[in-house]
Design an enzyme around this catalytic site. Sequence first.
Site, PDB file in Angstrom:
ATOM      1  N   CYS A 182       0.845  -1.197   0.000  1.00 27.94           N
ATOM      2  CA  CYS A 182       0.000   0.000   0.000  1.00 27.94           C
ATOM      3  C   CYS A 182       0.882   1.250   0.000  1.00 27.94           C
ATOM      4  CB  CYS A 182      -0.899  -0.002   1.237  1.00 27.94           C
ATOM      5  SG  CYS A 182      -1.889   1.489   1.400  1.00 27.94           S
TER       6      CYS A 182
ATOM      7  N   CYS B 201      -0.345   4.110   2.373  1.00 26.30           N
ATOM      8  CA  CYS B 201      -0.151   3.798   3.799  1.00 26.30           C
ATOM      9  C   CYS B 201       1.325   3.921   4.178  1.00 26.30           C
ATOM     10  CB  CYS B 201      -0.596   2.368   4.126  1.00 26.30           C
ATOM     11  SG  CYS B 201      -2.075   1.823   3.310  1.00 26.30           S
ATOM     12  N   ASP B 202       2.203   3.382   3.348  1.00 28.09           N
ATOM     13  CA  ASP B 202       3.597   3.207   3.767  1.00 28.09           C
ATOM     14  C   ASP B 202       4.607   4.092   3.041  1.00 28.09           C
ATOM     15  OD1 ASP B 202       2.657   1.263   5.464  1.00 28.09           O
ATOM     16  OD2 ASP B 202       2.989  -0.367   4.044  1.00 28.09           O
TER      17      ASP B 202
END
Length: 308
Positions: free
Chosen positions: A130, A133-134
């Site tokens: 992701c 997200c990261d």
Amino acid sequence: MYDIIVIGGGPAGLTAGLYAGRSKLKTLIIEKDVAGGQISGTAFVENYPGSIENPTGMGLSERMEEQAKKYAEVVFENVKEVNLEGEVKTVKTDSNEYQAKVIIISTGAKHRSLDVPGEKEFANRGVSYCATCDGPFYQGLDIYVVGGGDSALEEANYLTRYGKSVTIIHRRDEFRASGVVVDNVKNNPKIKFEYDSVVKEIRGDKEVEELVLENVKTKEEKIIKNEDGSPIGVFVFIGNIAQTEIFEGKIKMENGYIITDEDMKTEIEGVFAVGDTRKKTVRQAVTAASDGCIAAVFANRYLESKSW
Ligand code: NAP
């Protein structure tokens, strides 16, 4: 007793809930994680009609959720078991048991793994699925993106805002992604390419330090690592697998995808399937939403045809 229970709150499920609720049907949407499904973790969704002002996947997910909640109940629970037979269907979650006359399955899909040594070991500490997200964890590092579809290329583009460099590793020398998306990566000076290559192993100590690639044509091995030992980031976007485990043996599937007709009906009366859960060819947020609308319309007709 609900008229309709929608299992899964991605674009397909939220649209089904919106349409069902607006038809004055008592509707419950059960989502296990975050509303929006896969698009909630997508950086930008620029091809969903009307999504121009704030085209982030999370923004679109939130707007869909807010709209669905105006007409349907939404709960965040994990569905463990379903009984789809008979006129009254049951859905058991971790904390509740619900009943409904109609079930709309919209459990979506989850990311596919590379299944190579080191992938599981470094998941969430060097290997990610992701970008939104990261991505920030990889600020200033060299990032490697595996895959050649829309997800890999769009997310590679997005990751250039964090990475010192972004290299796309693809097993062929032609991309599966659509034209504009391919143009965008090819015109991005921060993006490099490793064609005809697959990842054989991910190595490191506390963080990922090395990637072992194999050229699928020459069978030559190549080790990617930084001379100064600095870590690298690996993002895997190699397609999806339908999340249909809880329906196995209960409904007709092909390769894990539920079989429906064009009205989204499965072979079980009162059970519909929509979005990435079902066997189909075009998997987009907009086609998922379209499936949800169709299922709700035919679910309504089914309910009207019965004398409860
Ligand atoms: P995808 O289209 O199935 O592409 C998967 C990519 O990963 C392919 O390039 C495939 O290579 C490669 N691959 C598969 N297994 C591999 C393995 N074991 N090792 C190395 N490479 C592997 O998946 P996706 O990009 O996640 O997209 C899924 C669906 O969502 C598609 O229908 C896509 O169009 C849609 N989507 C749309 C958008 C958008 O329109 N904005 C954004 C994201 C996704 P090959 O090409 O050689 O098979």
